[in-house]
Design a protein around this motif. Structure first.
Motif, PDB file in Angstrom:
ATOM      1  N   ASN A 166       0.865  -1.209   0.021  1.00 26.23           N
ATOM      2  CA  ASN A 166       0.081   0.177   0.119  1.00 26.23           C
ATOM      3  C   ASN A 166       1.073   1.055  -0.140  1.00 26.23           C
ATOM      4  O   ASN A 166       1.573   1.499   1.044  1.00 26.23           O
ATOM      5  N   CYS A 184       1.009   3.791   2.885  1.00 27.04           N
ATOM      6  CA  CYS A 184       1.796   3.544   4.084  1.00 27.04           C
ATOM      7  C   CYS A 184       2.752   2.693   4.476  1.00 27.04           C
ATOM      8  O   CYS A 184       3.563   2.344   5.328  1.00 27.04           O
ATOM      9  N   ASP A 237       2.464  -0.682   4.048  1.00 27.55           N
ATOM     10  CA  ASP A 237       2.180  -2.011   4.322  1.00 27.55           C
ATOM     11  C   ASP A 237       2.247  -3.041   3.176  1.00 27.55           C
ATOM     12  O   ASP A 237       2.029  -2.576   2.008  1.00 27.55           O
ATOM     13  N   CYS A 282      -2.202  -3.008   8.939  1.00 29.82           N
ATOM     14  CA  CYS A 282      -3.154  -2.695   9.900  1.00 29.82           C
ATOM     15  C   CYS A 282      -4.471  -3.525   9.904  1.00 29.82           C
ATOM     16  O   CYS A 282      -4.355  -4.727   9.148  1.00 29.82           O
ATOM     17  N   SER A 309      -6.260  -4.137   6.886  1.00 25.94           N
ATOM     18  CA  SER A 309      -5.762  -4.885   5.601  1.00 25.94           C
ATOM     19  C   SER A 309      -5.636  -6.394   5.956  1.00 25.94           C
ATOM     20  O   SER A 309      -5.515  -7.248   4.957  1.00 25.94           O
ATOM     21  N   ARG A 365      -9.431   4.180   4.345  1.00 26.07           N
ATOM     22  CA  ARG A 365      -9.111   2.882   4.682  1.00 26.07           C
ATOM     23  C   ARG A 365      -9.619   1.997   3.240  1.00 26.07           C
ATOM     24  O   ARG A 365      -9.178   0.637   3.523  1.00 26.07           O
ATOM     25  N   CYS A 384      -6.571   0.009   2.245  1.00 23.98           N
ATOM     26  CA  CYS A 384      -6.153  -1.003   3.281  1.00 23.98           C
ATOM     27  C   CYS A 384      -6.989  -2.234   2.815  1.00 23.98           C
ATOM     28  O   CYS A 384      -6.442  -3.355   2.709  1.00 23.98           O
TER      29      CYS A 384
HETATM   30 FE1  FES Z   1      -1.372   0.298   5.979  1.00 23.72          FE
HETATM   31 FE2  FES Z   1      -4.112  -0.020   6.441  1.00 23.72          FE
HETATM   32  S1  FES Z   1      -2.818   1.334   7.215  1.00 23.72           S
HETATM   33  S2  FES Z   1      -2.623  -0.915   4.897  1.00 23.72           S
END
Ligand code: FES
Length: 146
Positions: free
Chosen positions: A38, A41, A43, A66, A69, A127, A130
């Motif tokens: 993502n 962020c 992730d 998070c 996700s 979100r 995510c």
């Molecule tokens: Fe990174 Fe949700 S904050 S995937």
């Protein structure tokens, strides 16, 4: 702010998938492999899938992210195992519409199961990425194997 019973149930389902992820891990070599992150962020998800005779016979994921996700990745793998590729793609499209708050059509061949618990994410645009990370990884992997 008070949450209604459905919100509470959905929160419980999401947290259950986050804390007890289904299909966590990685399949052996020879499986479809997709790495995706993502960009907002950092992730990431590492998704492996096994497709045999046009059907997703297994799927596992690893990653960092998070609760939304990781819960979504858990639900996604749970949902697509046993589905044929077309059905998995269809589920992903339905999920995409649902998560954006758009109308979507269900027929008898579609069972959203736990995925419905994520529909409230549509109220939080930040979100949505995510929730869709794992699904985009799945779509990419299945599209490439065709
Ligand atoms: Fe990174 Fe949700 S904050 S995937």
């Amino acid at each position: 702010m008070a949450f209604n019973n459905l919100d509470t149930l959905y929160r419980q389902v999401i947290m259950d998938h986050y804390k007890n992820p289904r299909n966590k891990g990685s399949l052996a070599d020879g499986s479809l492999t997709v790495d995706m992150n993502n960009p907002t962020c950092g992730d990431r998800i590492h998704l492996t899938m096994k497709v045999e005779d046009g059907k997703v016979t297994d799927a596992k994921f690893e990653g960092e992210g998070c609760s939304i996700s990781m819960a979504s990745a858990s639900m996604m793998t749970q949902t697509i195992i046993g589905q044929n590729v077309e059905q998995a793609m269809k589920l992903s499209q339905i999920f995409s519409e649902m998560i954006q708050g758009n109308d979507y059509e269900l027929d008898d061949s579609v069972d959203l199961g736990d995925i419905e618990a994520l529909q409230g994410v549509s109220k939080f645009p930040a979100r949505i990425k995510c929730a869709t990370l794992a699904w985009k990884a799945m779509e990419k992997g299945l599209a490439e194997q065709k």
